[in-house]
Design a protein around this motif. Structure first.
Motif, short mmCIF file in Angstrom:
data_model
loop_
_atom_site.label_atom_id
_atom_site.label_comp_id
_atom_site.label_asym_id
_atom_site.label_seq_id
_atom_site.Cartn_x
_atom_site.Cartn_y
_atom_site.Cartn_z
N SER A 126 10.90 -4.85 -1.47
CA SER A 126 10.60 -3.74 -2.50
C SER A 126 10.30 -2.51 -1.44
N VAL A 127 9.94 -2.77 -0.41
CA VAL A 127 9.61 -1.25 0.44
C VAL A 127 10.86 -0.51 0.76
N PRO A 128 11.79 -1.33 1.50
CA PRO A 128 12.82 -0.60 2.12
C PRO A 128 13.68 0.16 0.88
N THR B 42 -1.44 9.16 2.26
CA THR B 42 -2.74 9.00 2.79
C THR B 42 -3.27 7.53 2.77
N ALA B 43 -2.98 6.77 1.58
CA ALA B 43 -3.47 5.61 1.47
C ALA B 43 -2.76 4.54 2.43
N PHE B 44 -1.57 4.64 2.77
CA PHE B 44 -1.10 3.91 3.72
C PHE B 44 -1.38 4.10 5.01
N ASP B 45 -1.56 5.39 5.55
CA ASP B 45 -2.05 5.74 6.76
C ASP B 45 -3.36 5.23 7.14
N LYS C 287 0.72 -1.23 0.01
CA LYS C 287 -0.10 0.11 0.01
C LYS C 287 0.90 1.35 0.19
N ILE C 288 2.26 0.96 0.31
CA ILE C 288 2.96 2.15 0.44
C ILE C 288 3.19 2.81 -0.61
N PHE C 289 3.20 1.96 -1.66
CA PHE C 289 3.44 2.64 -3.47
C PHE C 289 2.02 3.49 -3.64
N PHE C 290 1.03 3.44 -2.92
CA PHE C 290 -0.23 4.25 -3.21
C PHE C 290 -0.06 5.70 -2.52
#
Ligand code: HEM
Ligand code: FES
Lengths: 208, 253
Positions: free
Chosen positions: A197-199, A27-30, A21-24
């Motif tokens: 992918s995230v870090p 706002t999306a992630f939180d 979700k972080i790639f969105f």
């Protein structure tokens, strides 16, 4: 071992997918994080479902570790006097590193909770702002390094674990052996790639 | 050929044991590993020393007596081959070869390279049989066996009980051996009546004998001289699980 392993496995998969979700964006992630606390609140109240999941996970980890310790104890008892000469042999690397891999993952989970759930070890450290916690942490190369080591260990653990658990539960017909091996490999690689992918996206400025 | 052989010498179960180095020359590449040890023993005898004790019987790969750990690998470097069928041409002239007994608590060392594998007999005693009516031999065609079942049972029946699976397993587990017996008998109609109790009883006897638990590392099947597949253990697990779900209580030991 197999049953608790699968509970942990399903959690780990869901968690990986959620992280993407972080790639969105922020706002999306939180809001995803807020939803995790809100889900099922009509029935179990605020964070009720979340705590249920946490308790199931904790119990699973404890049972999983208990089974692992019992197996290790039995193994030691079954070979009190080892071989004087023993090359690293025949079987797979993943299978041979399950015990130490599990210990690494367990230590990582403690660090990880203190980092991103509680926030004590995080440079930003505000539990209500997970996006900033994640992005500020992964700008540090050593945080990325710790996560990389742990995720690779998890990948290996799952690689052997999924395959082995299928066999322990006896669900694999003889002719399906190679298929189960491939499934375990694909799942492990996908999991590792998804987590990593995230870090790396943060480190290289793709997410900020 | 000429070899430096480091052999485990142990006078009995009380002795701690140690590796002792011997030079063995004039070895023909066509000799089997056991024949190389025979040559060593002849020379030791001539010198008035105690020969190296090792187990062997058929020397043609079917009795399962001859297990040795050679350079850390059960039955040595050649896959699907017993020690007696291993030839010295598998080694390079001048090699140092380390020879040790199977190492597992349920396999106590009797002397040098000889271990007591009686624990495997205990596992078989717990369920490695089928019940038949005594009297005249049954008519051969009375019980038809599907071709696929016969082939699978035969594959598992190839197990010679040498114990290499235990020797190789990092957990000291005898699951491959036990699974081979369970799969062999359970697959045949003759073995079907005891299928549930066999799985539970043999597993209980296996654990009781002090063997470790299986974690599917696959070391066993890699060294098995008869190529018993790891899938037999999955089949065994399935039988155990099914028997437990059906509530088939094992016989009290
Ligand atoms: C909390 C720290 C953990 C420890 C100490 C640990 C330890 C172990 C050990 C020692 C084994 C036995 C493996 C073997 O020797 O074959 C094992 C198996 C397994 N682990 Fe973990 N593990 C941990 C976390 C996890 C996680 C997070 C997952 C989820 C992905 C997982 C999934 C599995 C599975 C599926 C198996 C295979 C069970 C079987 O062979 O039937 N483990 N673990
Ligand atoms: S001596 Fe019989 S199998 Fe090797």
């Amino acid at each position: 071992m197999a049953v608790t392993g699968f509970i942990l496995f399903f959690y780990v998969v869901a968690h990986m997918v959620g992280n993407l979700k972080i790639f969105f964006g922020e706002t999306a992630f939180d809001s995803y994080a807020r939803w995790l606390r809100a889900m099922g609140s009509a029935v179990l109240g605020e964070s009720g479902v979340l705590w249920t999941i946490r308790i199931v996970l904790l119990v699973s980890v404890l049972l999983h570790m208990t089974a692992a310790i019992q197996l290790a104890r039995r193994a030691r008892a079954a070979r009190p006097s080892g071989y004087r000469h023993r090359p690293p042999v025949q079987g797979g690397y993943a299978a041979r590193t399950m015990r130490w891999g599990g210990v690494i993952i367990a230590l990582f989970v403690i660090y990880h909770v203190l980092d991103l759930t509680v926030g004590w070890l995080n440079p930003h450290g505000v539990p209500e702002e997970p996006f900033l916690n994640v992005t500020s942490g992964f700008q540090q190369w050593w945080v990325v390094l710790i996560y990389t080591v742990a995720i690779l260990a998890l990948g290996l653990h799952v690689r052997h674990g999924v395959w082995s658990a299928l066999r322990s539960l006896g669900t694999v017909r003889a002719s399906h052996g190679p298929l189960a091996r491939t499934v375990a490999l694909v799942v492990a690689v996908a999991l590792t790639a998804g987590y990593l992918s995230v870090p790396y996206a943060v480190l290289f400025g793709l997410v900020e | 050929m000429r070899f430096t052989v480091r052999v485990w010498r142990q006078t009995g179960s009380e002795d701690a044991g140690r590796l002792v180095e011997y030079d063995v020359d004039d070895v023909s590449p066509d000799m089997s590993f056991l024949e190389m040890l025979d040559v060593l023993n002849e020379r030791l005898t001539l010198r008035g020393e105690e020969p190296v004790a090792f187990d062997h019987d058929c020397r043609e790969g079917i009795c399962g007596m001859c297990g040795l750990t050679i350079n850390g690998v059960a039955h040595g470097p050649r896959r699907a081959t017993t020690t007696c069928q291993l030839h010295m041409r598998e080694f390079t002239d001048g090699d140092t070869i380390v020879v040790e007994p199977w190492r597992a608590a349920p396999f106590p060392v009797v002397r040098d390279l000889v271990v007591d594998r009686g624990a495997l007999d205990e596992v078989v005693r717990a369920g490695g049989y089928v019940s038949v009516s005594t009297g005249s031999a049954p008519e051969a065609h009375a019980t038809p066996v599907a071709r696929a079942d016969a082939d699978k049972a035969f594959e598992s029946a190839a197990c010679i009980g040498c114990g290499a699976c235990v020797a190789a397993c990092p957990n000291g587990s005898a699951m491959l051996f036990t699974a081979a017996k369970v799969t062999h008998l359970g697959r045949l109609p003759q073995g079907a009546p005891e299928r549930d109790t066999r799985a539970l009883d043999m597993l209980a006897a296996h654990d009781e004998a002090g063997f470790g638990g299986c974690t599917n590392t696959g070391e066993c099947t890699a060294v098995c001289p008869k190529g018993i597949p790891l899938a037999d253990i999955a089949q065994f697990n399935q039988d155990v699980l099914r028997a437990s779900l059906r509530g088939a209580g094992g016989r009290p030991a």
